[in-house]
Design a protein around this motif. Structure first.
Motif, short mmCIF file in Angstrom:
data_model
loop_
_atom_site.label_atom_id
_atom_site.label_comp_id
_atom_site.label_asym_id
_atom_site.label_seq_id
_atom_site.Cartn_x
_atom_site.Cartn_y
_atom_site.Cartn_z
N ALA A 24 3.26 -3.47 -2.57
CA ALA A 24 2.90 -2.07 -2.35
C ALA A 24 1.83 -1.94 -1.27
N VAL A 25 0.86 -2.85 -1.29
CA VAL A 25 -0.20 -2.81 -0.28
C VAL A 25 0.39 -3.02 1.11
N VAL A 26 1.26 -4.04 1.22
CA VAL A 26 1.82 -4.36 2.52
C VAL A 26 2.70 -3.21 3.04
N LEU A 27 3.43 -2.57 2.10
CA LEU A 27 4.35 -1.51 2.51
C LEU A 27 3.65 -0.19 2.75
N PHE A 28 2.70 0.16 1.86
CA PHE A 28 2.17 1.53 1.90
C PHE A 28 0.70 1.64 2.27
N ALA A 29 -0.04 0.56 2.14
CA ALA A 29 -1.47 0.67 2.41
C ALA A 29 -1.90 -0.49 3.32
N ARG A 30 -1.52 -0.38 4.59
CA ARG A 30 -1.77 -1.47 5.52
C ARG A 30 -3.25 -1.83 5.65
N GLY A 31 -4.10 -0.83 5.45
CA GLY A 31 -5.54 -1.09 5.55
C GLY A 31 -6.11 -1.68 4.28
N GLY A 32 -5.25 -2.01 3.31
CA GLY A 32 -5.72 -2.59 2.06
C GLY A 32 -6.60 -1.63 1.28
N LEU A 33 -7.38 -2.21 0.38
CA LEU A 33 -8.25 -1.41 -0.47
C LEU A 33 -9.26 -0.62 0.36
N ILE A 34 -9.82 -1.26 1.36
CA ILE A 34 -10.82 -0.59 2.20
C ILE A 34 -10.16 0.57 2.95
N GLY A 35 -8.96 0.33 3.46
CA GLY A 35 -8.25 1.37 4.19
C GLY A 35 -7.92 2.56 3.30
N LEU A 36 -7.60 2.24 2.03
CA LEU A 36 -7.25 3.28 1.07
C LEU A 36 -8.45 4.17 0.79
N LEU A 37 -9.62 3.57 0.72
CA LEU A 37 -10.82 4.31 0.33
C LEU A 37 -11.59 4.89 1.52
N ALA A 38 -11.54 4.19 2.64
CA ALA A 38 -12.37 4.62 3.78
C ALA A 38 -11.55 5.13 4.96
N GLY A 39 -10.22 5.10 4.82
CA GLY A 39 -9.40 5.60 5.91
C GLY A 39 -9.25 4.59 7.02
N GLU A 40 -8.68 5.06 8.12
CA GLU A 40 -8.34 4.17 9.22
C GLU A 40 -9.59 3.59 9.86
N LYS A 41 -9.39 2.43 10.45
CA LYS A 41 -10.52 1.74 11.07
C LYS A 41 -11.02 2.51 12.29
#
Lengths: 249, 326
Positions: free
Chosen positions: B306-323
């Motif tokens: 699920a992370v690889v498919l839907f949340a490329r930024g991982g946990l940090i990306g999920l919580l803090a948005g794009e880099k």
């Protein structure tokens, strides 16, 4: 006569049976804009790739300020003072405009192995980078990601990165391609002033720009040089008119 | 969305507060779990420099993790057996001092990374992945077949190595060591990412031709990054050996390489605190799901998918948005 900045002699390159570069000899002299024109598939890009070191020629030599460079990898040629812009914009797309140019300044200084000081708070990097951006009119866009730039802005950023290298010679591969008339005019003016800093080998399809800018023109057809001369000479050259300009008067 | 620096501070605070709370409630096992998170995170911080900043998917970081572990194990076992490491041409004694183990681990894993990187970096993509894996497997089989240090059975360290002024056998004090090294590595990693070197390294990942055109050769940049990356992971290995008081070829196995990659992906590739979040989540799931069923890796696999498919930024990306850079 002064030694040419960039001198190409007897360059040849074949891909199987196709001769992409056929005994090309070309000189880029101090202070000139030398346009390289030719119909699609004439081998302009292949020639540029050999000069910058992306492709290795089969025969012939390439000298920059008298020094043979054709055995060097692309990055070494860039360090020797060869700045190129890419035909299709080739940027670090996740980086901001400023980061892209700071990267070029880092390369120009030859000091990429600094580990502790933030690059963006080093004035010896950001200073030249901002000056280059101001010259191409991107000063106000330095914080925008390269991926979010318009096509024309991306072309300008390419030129800014070449400027930031403070090179001995510019190789600009269709810098105006796809630019609006306004951007085109601005770039034409910039390039015109640039020739006093370093000569420019300009590949360009926009004939108005070529005739407005070029001091000399070389015409490439099927990999071979069919004519080199001033704008007037090329305009009058019968073979050029037939092969390239496509006029049948 | 939380701003990334705030999120990072929260993660660091959580990693610090959990063992402190465990200390207050007299739950030493929780402290050990937190120590494990810190050490795995440190290994991930190392890999993240190669994988996240440089785009080098190393499937062989277990080699550095294991070499760091064996540096500690071998030095300590010689010291504990009063058996010099070598006698000719001059005598070298073993030692139980972490302050000696660490430089040896750094040196050993750095040299290994230099050799492995120098060869692997001539390739890219899937070939790079396979060659780094192959090198790690070579070292793995070497460790298995070399009987002097336990071979397949591994090597026990009877007493945890020492650190001047601290009682390393006290879980919270050992945690403090691991936490301090992790914090140092994170600080260093953050400096590197914004430095000239980091700019060039991330430039090499984004557009190699562009980097060459600016006069910077990507090979040397990547190689140096790979060595730094391997050294940090090697340091984590040295700590891991002390945590378990045991070193075995399992530390060198490809599963270990995979786990370190998982920490980075789960937390967020190229995000400073990605490995910390990833290692924390991994240990949390291993502990909780692993308590429910032996087959906890099955649901874990779905999570990773699920992370690889839907949340490329991982946990940090999920919580803090794009880099965001700069």
């Amino acid at each position: 006569m002064a030694e040419p900045v960039l001198s190409i002699r007897g360059l040849r390159k074949s891909f199987g049976a196709l001769t992409a570069t056929d005994d090309v000899t070309l000189e880029l002299r101090r202070g000139e804009i030398h346009a390289l024109i030719g119909p699609n598939g004439a081998g302009k890009s292949t020639l540029i790739k050999q000069i910058v070191g992306e492709l290795r020629q089969d025969a012939g030599e390439i000298r920059l300020r008298g020094e043979e460079i054709s055995a060097l990898p692309a990055e070494a040629r860039a360090r020797k003072g060869l700045a190129r812009s890419f035909q299709v914009s080739s940027l670090a797309s996740e980086y901001t405009v400023l980061q892209n140019v700071v990267l070029a300044v880092t390369g120009a200084q030859g000091r990429a192995f600094g580990f502790l000081r933030p690059a963006l708070s080093d004035p010896s990097l950001t200073g030249p980078a901002r000056r280059a951006l101001a010259r191409v009119g991107l000063g106000a866009r330095e914080g925008v990601r390269a991926a979010d730039l318009s096509h024309g802005e991306r072309r300008s950023l390419e030129v800014a990165m070449a400027l930031a290298l403070e090179p001995a010679a510019f190789l600009l591969d269709e810098p105006m391609a796809g630019m609006g008339p306004e951007g085109s005019a601005r770039l034409t003016e910039l390039l015109s002033g640039l020739r006093s800093e370093a000569p420019i080998l300009l590949v360009e399809h926009d004939m108005d720009a070529v005739f407005a800018l070029a001091d000399r023109i070389t015409v490439l057809v099927y990999g071979a040089v069919i004519a080199t001369g001033s704008v007037a000479e090329i305009r009058a050259h019968p073979e050029v008119r037939r092969a390239y300009l496509g006029e049948e008067e | 969305m939380i701003r990334e620096p705030v999120l990072n501070a929260l993660i660091l605070a959580a990693l610090l507060l959990v063992p402190l709370g465990a200390l207050a409630m007299d739950e030493p096992f929780l402290i050990t779990l937190a120590t494990k998170v810190a050490i795995f995170a440190l290994a991930g911080v190392g890999l993240n420099i190669a994988l996240g900043l440089g785009g080098m998917v190393s499937f062989g970081h277990a080699a550095f993790f294991g070499l760091g572990g064996y540096a500690t194990g071998v030095l300590a076992s010689h010291a504990l057996n009063y058996d010099p490491l070598m006698t000719e041409p001059f005598q070298i004694e073993g030692t139980t001092q972490m302050l000696v183990h660490w430089p040896v681990a750094l040196l050993l894993s750095g040299l290994a990374a230099l050799a492995i990187g120098a060869l692997s970096l001539r390739t890219s993509g899937i070939f790079f992945i396979m060659i780094t894996l192959a090198f790690a497997q070579m070292i793995f089989y070497f460790a298995i077949s070399w009987p002097a240090y336990g071979g397949e059975d591994g090597l026990s360290i009877y007493v945890r190595s020492e650190f001047p002024g601290l009682n390393t056998l006290d879980p919270i004090q050992f945690f403090a060591i691991a936490f301090a090294l992790l914090a140092l590595a994170l600080g260093f990693s953050s400096l590197i990412a914004r430095s000239r070197f980091g700019l060039a390294l991330q430039g090499a990942r984004q557009n190699e031709a562009r980097l060459r055109a600016t006069g910077i050769g990507p090979y040397r940049i990547r190689l140096v990054a790979f060595v730094i990356s391997g050294m940090i992971t090697g340091l984590a290995g040295a700590l891991f050996a002390d945590l378990n008081r045991f070193v075995s070829p399992a530390m060198l196995s490809w599963q270990t390489s995979g786990e370190i990659i998982v920490f980075v992906i789960l937390g967020g590739v190229g995000r400073l605190f990605g490995p910390v979040a990833g290692a924390g989540l991994y240990i949390l799931l291993e502990h909780n799901l692993g308590g429910l069923t032996e087959y906890w890796k099955l649901p874990f696999g779905f999570l990773l998918l699920a992370v690889v498919l839907f949340a490329r930024g991982g946990l940090i990306g999920l919580l803090a948005g794009e880099k965001r850079d700069g």
